[in-house]
Design an enzyme around this catalytic site. Sequence first.
Site, PDB file in Angstrom:
ATOM      1  N   ARG A   1      68.097 -24.023 100.484  1.00 45.51           N
ATOM      2  CA  ARG A   1      67.257 -24.939  99.571  1.00 45.51           C
ATOM      3  C   ARG A   1      65.960 -24.418  99.596  1.00 45.51           C
ATOM      4  O   ARG A   1      65.376 -24.052 100.866  1.00 45.51           O
ATOM      5  CB  ARG A   1      67.183 -26.286  99.969  1.00 45.51           C
ATOM      6  CG  ARG A   1      68.590 -27.247  99.657  1.00 45.51           C
ATOM      7  CD  ARG A   1      68.490 -28.625 100.328  1.00 45.51           C
ATOM      8  NE  ARG A   1      69.588 -29.396 100.067  1.00 45.51           N
ATOM      9  CZ  ARG A   1      70.567 -29.494 100.953  1.00 45.51           C
ATOM     10  NH1 ARG A   1      70.314 -29.153 102.306  1.00 45.51           N
ATOM     11  NH2 ARG A   1      71.445 -30.401 100.803  1.00 45.51           N
TER      12      ARG A   1
ATOM     13  N   LYS B   1      68.044 -32.001 104.361  1.00 45.69           N
ATOM     14  CA  LYS B   1      67.892 -33.215 104.000  1.00 45.69           C
ATOM     15  C   LYS B   1      68.314 -34.302 105.098  1.00 45.69           C
ATOM     16  O   LYS B   1      69.135 -34.265 105.766  1.00 45.69           O
ATOM     17  CB  LYS B   1      68.710 -33.652 102.552  1.00 45.69           C
ATOM     18  CG  LYS B   1      68.137 -33.051 101.307  1.00 45.69           C
ATOM     19  CD  LYS B   1      68.827 -33.510 100.213  1.00 45.69           C
ATOM     20  CE  LYS B   1      68.363 -32.849  98.907  1.00 45.69           C
ATOM     21  NZ  LYS B   1      69.148 -33.218  97.826  1.00 45.69           N
TER      22      LYS B   1
ATOM     23  N   HIS C   1      66.728 -22.624  93.176  1.00 44.43           N
ATOM     24  CA  HIS C   1      68.196 -23.122  93.164  1.00 44.43           C
ATOM     25  C   HIS C   1      69.035 -22.196  92.482  1.00 44.43           C
ATOM     26  O   HIS C   1      70.348 -22.490  92.794  1.00 44.43           O
ATOM     27  CB  HIS C   1      67.822 -24.722  92.648  1.00 44.43           C
ATOM     28  CG  HIS C   1      68.564 -25.697  93.496  1.00 44.43           C
ATOM     29  ND1 HIS C   1      68.148 -26.061  94.912  1.00 44.43           N
ATOM     30  CD2 HIS C   1      69.389 -26.617  93.545  1.00 44.43           C
ATOM     31  CE1 HIS C   1      68.808 -26.824  95.053  1.00 44.43           C
ATOM     32  NE2 HIS C   1      69.773 -27.172  94.350  1.00 44.43           N
TER      33      HIS C   1
ATOM     34  N   ARG D   1      70.683 -20.467  94.901  1.00 45.13           N
ATOM     35  CA  ARG D   1      71.471 -21.262  95.859  1.00 45.13           C
ATOM     36  C   ARG D   1      73.102 -21.761  94.890  1.00 45.13           C
ATOM     37  O   ARG D   1      74.147 -21.494  95.729  1.00 45.13           O
ATOM     38  CB  ARG D   1      71.015 -22.631  96.235  1.00 45.13           C
ATOM     39  CG  ARG D   1      71.810 -23.411  97.131  1.00 45.13           C
ATOM     40  CD  ARG D   1      70.971 -24.593  97.122  1.00 45.13           C
ATOM     41  NE  ARG D   1      71.483 -26.077  97.675  1.00 45.13           N
ATOM     42  CZ  ARG D   1      72.024 -26.539  98.960  1.00 45.13           C
ATOM     43  NH1 ARG D   1      71.860 -25.577  99.918  1.00 45.13           N
ATOM     44  NH2 ARG D   1      72.641 -27.221  99.187  1.00 45.13           N
TER      45      ARG D   1
ATOM     46  N   HIS E   1      76.082 -30.407 102.000  1.00 44.69           N
ATOM     47  CA  HIS E   1      76.114 -31.329 101.307  1.00 44.69           C
ATOM     48  C   HIS E   1      77.022 -32.429 102.223  1.00 44.69           C
ATOM     49  O   HIS E   1      77.784 -32.259 102.952  1.00 44.69           O
ATOM     50  CB  HIS E   1      77.149 -31.110 100.328  1.00 44.69           C
ATOM     51  CG  HIS E   1      76.502 -30.220  99.217  1.00 44.69           C
ATOM     52  ND1 HIS E   1      77.195 -29.497  98.439  1.00 44.69           N
ATOM     53  CD2 HIS E   1      75.189 -30.090  98.880  1.00 44.69           C
ATOM     54  CE1 HIS E   1      76.406 -28.915  97.448  1.00 44.69           C
ATOM     55  NE2 HIS E   1      75.064 -29.389  97.637  1.00 44.69           N
TER      56      HIS E   1
ATOM     57  N   TYR F   1      81.108 -26.826  91.846  1.00 45.47           N
ATOM     58  CA  TYR F   1      81.381 -25.354  91.891  1.00 45.47           C
ATOM     59  C   TYR F   1      82.732 -24.880  91.728  1.00 45.47           C
ATOM     60  O   TYR F   1      83.153 -23.664  91.246  1.00 45.47           O
ATOM     61  CB  TYR F   1      80.809 -24.774  93.086  1.00 45.47           C
ATOM     62  CG  TYR F   1      79.326 -24.831  93.443  1.00 45.47           C
ATOM     63  CD1 TYR F   1      78.445 -24.284  92.732  1.00 45.47           C
ATOM     64  CD2 TYR F   1      78.873 -25.854  94.418  1.00 45.47           C
ATOM     65  CE1 TYR F   1      77.140 -24.223  92.830  1.00 45.47           C
ATOM     66  CE2 TYR F   1      77.423 -26.060  94.358  1.00 45.47           C
ATOM     67  CZ  TYR F   1      76.625 -25.273  93.603  1.00 45.47           C
ATOM     68  OH  TYR F   1      75.213 -25.521  94.064  1.00 45.47           O
TER      69      TYR F   1
END
Length: 299
Positions: A146, A170, A239, A242, A265, A274
Amino acid sequence: MNIESSSSWLSRYLRHLSEERRCSPHTVDNYARDLQRLREAVGDDWGQVRVHHVRALVAKRHRQGAEGRTLQRLLSAIRGFFNFLVREGVVDANPAQDVRAPKAGRKLPGVLDVDQVSRLVTVPGDDALAVRDRAILELFYSSGLRLAELVGLDVTDVDLADRQLRVTGKGRKSRDLPVGRHAVAALNGWLALRADLAKPDEPALFVGHRGERLGARAVQARLSRHAVVQGLDRRVHPHLLRHSFASHLLESSGDLRAVQELLGHADISTTQVYTHLDYQHLARVYDAAHPRARRKPRS
């Protein structure tokens, strides 16, 4: 609750998102706008906010043309803020807890193909900024970072001997990621020149011309500029690299769990988008190659 205390709690929550949750500046800005809309609608006493106020705001934004994803983010901002206020003892309950937004259609992320990535990372020049930008682009694509993770890297987070790095994502969660050989070579080139730009006490891996940590907007601008120079006919942002990393890796390996871990994630449903991209690729291959996919023309 007076105006000063209302504003103060909002500022504290946004600081909590930025410093403790390590949310990106983009996310913090969006949440700030959403919560300001709530404040304009209900006034300055958070303790008087009720579920009908939240529903009325969501309905108003829907009438103004806000789509499902925007309304979901609005509710996420309000829920998160009131969870924070409940935890701090400012209010007794979360008025947005049971409010639901319309479901949003899931938009497939765009990706670059391998040739486009190769063109993008071929940054011309041997000056420090060109070498730095090559390292940034290679690292984005090599490890699927990210933007906030990349600009947050320190020199001590990178172990080029073992070809890995540690990133803080995150929720302040750390994960170790492999670094590809092209990215290792580009980073070695940058580290050989970094001292010419960086201030003596600056820990950041990537610095700007003033010797301080490179900011997110500067990275976005440089990436966009290189895309134009390399003749890519689309808007390129961090992104997108990514997404390209994830799509290409899943296409080659088929290992969804591994891609989930690499991307950081928390929920595999986030990664499953994806698989749709991968299916589109497989469908094209099938249509082009399978003897019964299409009717052959009569001779």
